[in-house]
Design an enzyme around this catalytic site. Sequence first.
Site, PDB file in Angstrom:
ATOM      1  N   ASN A 162      42.911  37.530  38.223  1.00 52.81           N
ATOM      2  CA  ASN A 162      41.753  36.591  38.420  1.00 52.81           C
ATOM      3  C   ASN A 162      41.037  36.725  37.257  1.00 52.81           C
ATOM      4  OD1 ASN A 162      39.629  38.382  39.033  1.00 52.81           O
ATOM      5  ND2 ASN A 162      40.843  38.911  40.749  1.00 52.81           N
TER       6      ASN A 162
ATOM      7  N   ASP B 150      40.146  45.332  53.072  1.00 58.66           N
ATOM      8  CA  ASP B 150      38.732  44.926  52.164  1.00 58.66           C
ATOM      9  C   ASP B 150      38.165  46.270  51.881  1.00 58.66           C
ATOM     10  OD1 ASP B 150      36.862  42.173  52.402  1.00 58.66           O
ATOM     11  OD2 ASP B 150      35.702  44.534  52.282  1.00 58.66           O
ATOM     12  N   ILE B 151      37.823  46.521  50.765  1.00 57.98           N
ATOM     13  CA  ILE B 151      37.480  47.821  50.299  1.00 57.98           C
ATOM     14  C   ILE B 151      36.006  47.939  50.893  1.00 57.98           C
ATOM     15  CG2 ILE B 151      36.644  49.186  48.397  1.00 57.98           C
ATOM     16  CD1 ILE B 151      38.773  47.681  46.701  1.00 57.98           C
TER      17      ILE B 151
ATOM     18  N   LYS C 124      30.455  41.773  56.925  1.00 52.21           N
ATOM     19  CA  LYS C 124      30.797  42.980  56.123  1.00 52.21           C
ATOM     20  C   LYS C 124      29.776  44.072  56.548  1.00 52.21           C
ATOM     21  CE  LYS C 124      33.781  40.387  52.734  1.00 52.21           C
ATOM     22  NZ  LYS C 124      34.863  40.735  51.711  1.00 52.21           N
TER      23      LYS C 124
ATOM     24  N   PHE D 275      29.030  41.562  46.636  1.00 51.65           N
ATOM     25  CA  PHE D 275      29.119  40.197  45.938  1.00 51.65           C
ATOM     26  C   PHE D 275      29.656  38.851  46.423  1.00 51.65           C
ATOM     27  CE2 PHE D 275      26.970  40.428  41.550  1.00 51.65           C
ATOM     28  CZ  PHE D 275      26.440  41.708  41.718  1.00 51.65           C
TER      29      PHE D 275
HETATM   30  N1  CTP Z   1      35.863  42.689  48.213  1.00 51.71           N
HETATM   31  C1  CTP Z   1      36.438  43.995  48.814  1.00 51.71           C
HETATM   32  N2  CTP Z   1      37.620  44.062  48.962  1.00 51.71           N
HETATM   33  C2  CTP Z   1      38.593  43.001  49.086  1.00 51.71           C
HETATM   34  C3  CTP Z   1      38.021  41.621  48.826  1.00 51.71           C
HETATM   35  C4  CTP Z   1      36.741  41.610  48.613  1.00 51.71           C
HETATM   36  O1  CTP Z   1      35.812  45.128  48.506  1.00 51.71           O
HETATM   37  N3  CTP Z   1      39.812  43.260  49.298  1.00 51.71           N
HETATM   38  C5  CTP Z   1      34.414  42.720  48.196  1.00 51.71           C
HETATM   39  C6  CTP Z   1      33.995  42.128  46.809  1.00 51.71           C
HETATM   40  O2  CTP Z   1      34.113  43.051  45.999  1.00 51.71           O
HETATM   41  C7  CTP Z   1      32.656  41.508  47.104  1.00 51.71           C
HETATM   42  C8  CTP Z   1      32.788  40.811  48.434  1.00 51.71           C
HETATM   43  O3  CTP Z   1      33.892  41.760  49.266  1.00 51.71           O
HETATM   44  O4  CTP Z   1      31.764  42.530  46.835  1.00 51.71           O
HETATM   45  C9  CTP Z   1      33.010  39.398  48.876  1.00 51.71           C
HETATM   46  O5  CTP Z   1      34.268  39.165  47.981  1.00 51.71           O
HETATM   47  P1  CTP Z   1      34.908  37.655  48.234  1.00 51.71           P
HETATM   48  O6  CTP Z   1      36.307  37.548  47.444  1.00 51.71           O
HETATM   49  O7  CTP Z   1      33.679  36.749  47.739  1.00 51.71           O
HETATM   50  O8  CTP Z   1      35.061  37.616  49.701  1.00 51.71           O
HETATM   51  P2  CTP Z   1      36.176  37.659  50.464  1.00 51.71           P
HETATM   52  O9  CTP Z   1      35.984  38.448  51.551  1.00 51.71           O
HETATM   53  O10 CTP Z   1      37.498  37.883  49.742  1.00 51.71           O
HETATM   54  O11 CTP Z   1      36.341  36.047  50.993  1.00 51.71           O
HETATM   55  P3  CTP Z   1      36.713  34.733  50.448  1.00 51.71           P
HETATM   56  O12 CTP Z   1      37.728  35.088  49.136  1.00 51.71           O
HETATM   57  O13 CTP Z   1      37.554  34.069  51.357  1.00 51.71           O
HETATM   58  O14 CTP Z   1      35.352  34.104  49.835  1.00 51.71           O
END
Ligand code: CTP
Length: 397
Positions: free
Chosen positions: A201, A298-299, A333, A315
């Site tokens: 990305n 999701d970390i 979260k 974020f």
């Molecule tokens: N994040 C994470 N692990 C993932 C995806 C996201 O820890 N596998 C964390 C990102 O580092 C950020 C937050 O979750 O702090 C939100 O990430 P974002 O990509 O905006 O949200 P998503 O939960 O992935 O939702 P979407 O992509 O549908 O907006």
Amino acid sequence: MLGVTGGIAAYKSADLVRRLKDTGAEVRVVMTAAATRFVTPLTFQALSGNRVHTQLLDSESEAGMSHIDLARWADALLIAPASANFLARLTYGLADDLLSTLALATDVPIAVAPAMNQQMWANPATQHNVQTLRQRDVLIYGPGQGSQACGEEGMGRMLEPIQLVEQLSSLFETGSMQGVKILVNAGPTYEDIDPVRFIGNRSSGKMGYAIAMAAKEAGAEVTLISGPTSLPPPEKVECINVRSARQMYDAVISQAGGCDIFIAAAAVADFRPKHYESQKIKKQSSPLKTIELEQTDDILTAVSGLKKRPFCVGFAAESDHLDRYAQDKLKSKKLDMIAANWINKKNSGFESDHNALTLYWQTGQLDLPHAPKLQLAQNLISFIAEKYHAQHRVKNS
Ligand code: CTP
């Protein structure tokens, strides 16, 4: 205040001015006569937004800001590049031009970033001068090792502007995060399809790196877990490099238990290819017209769900409904705070050096206006410090 002396590294000082300004500093540049032969004062004037000072006895400048006013105005004097000649003049206290006079007239910290041919640096005369300056509490930043403009190899290269900014910033540590352990993740993740292709990305890692630097500057002990970026590791920050979402998950989970605050600035992939092809996929290979994907873990949710959990800051980069999506993520979260930004605003977000954020927490929200990422990171860190310490006071009372 930035002093520039005569040396080929003077061209790097133009970038240095820009980076100093990114930290929110006001910069005035003083050039020696030799420096003006390498870079024009106009360049520094345009970058600093202030008139450049070159003359000691110039009635026009003495009428505006005299050399004594200039010496009083600064919070620190950084001389970069500092030539062998200038180091010698500084050692012996000469005051025969504006920069050397300022160095004598000021009582703020003085730092020098030597830049010269490696033989000149190794010469006992230069070494003696550097030793003397050190004993007088002049800060010596570098020099670094590497190939030189003269074609030789060795010690004498001026440190990179970003390294100089980090060293200078440490003089102004606020201490708001003293004794606090902060874990930051940054950058994109790459999910490999085959040995040559991956799903990635547009994250550059700039915001996460700026946060790590700002946290360090505020006195924290910082660990940065970074996906693939082209950024140099910040000074005095423990860096762990990873590539995929899975590696980032493992690295974060192994560190999260021991930290007080987790700031999730990384753009972690939400999906990865279900199967990794160990041989390069050929154009003609028929079964692979579609790549089957599976969801990554999701970390941030995993960290906020830990029994002994750190203060969690997420974020959210959104193209629409910023407010709603950010508030949803704050709740789903289980975060203490979320920093949201638009991804489709000009001169903001991905790859840009600037950004603007809206912070949300359970009981309120706050706009951090458009600013260079390092400055924004400093504001973000000081706000997190406030909330984190307030939460601790409540827990401990
Ligand atoms: N994040 C994470 N692990 C993932 C995806 C996201 O820890 N596998 C964390 C990102 O580092 C950020 C937050 O979750 O702090 C939100 O990430 P974002 O990509 O905006 O949200 P998503 O939960 O992935 O939702 P979407 O992509 O549908 O907006």
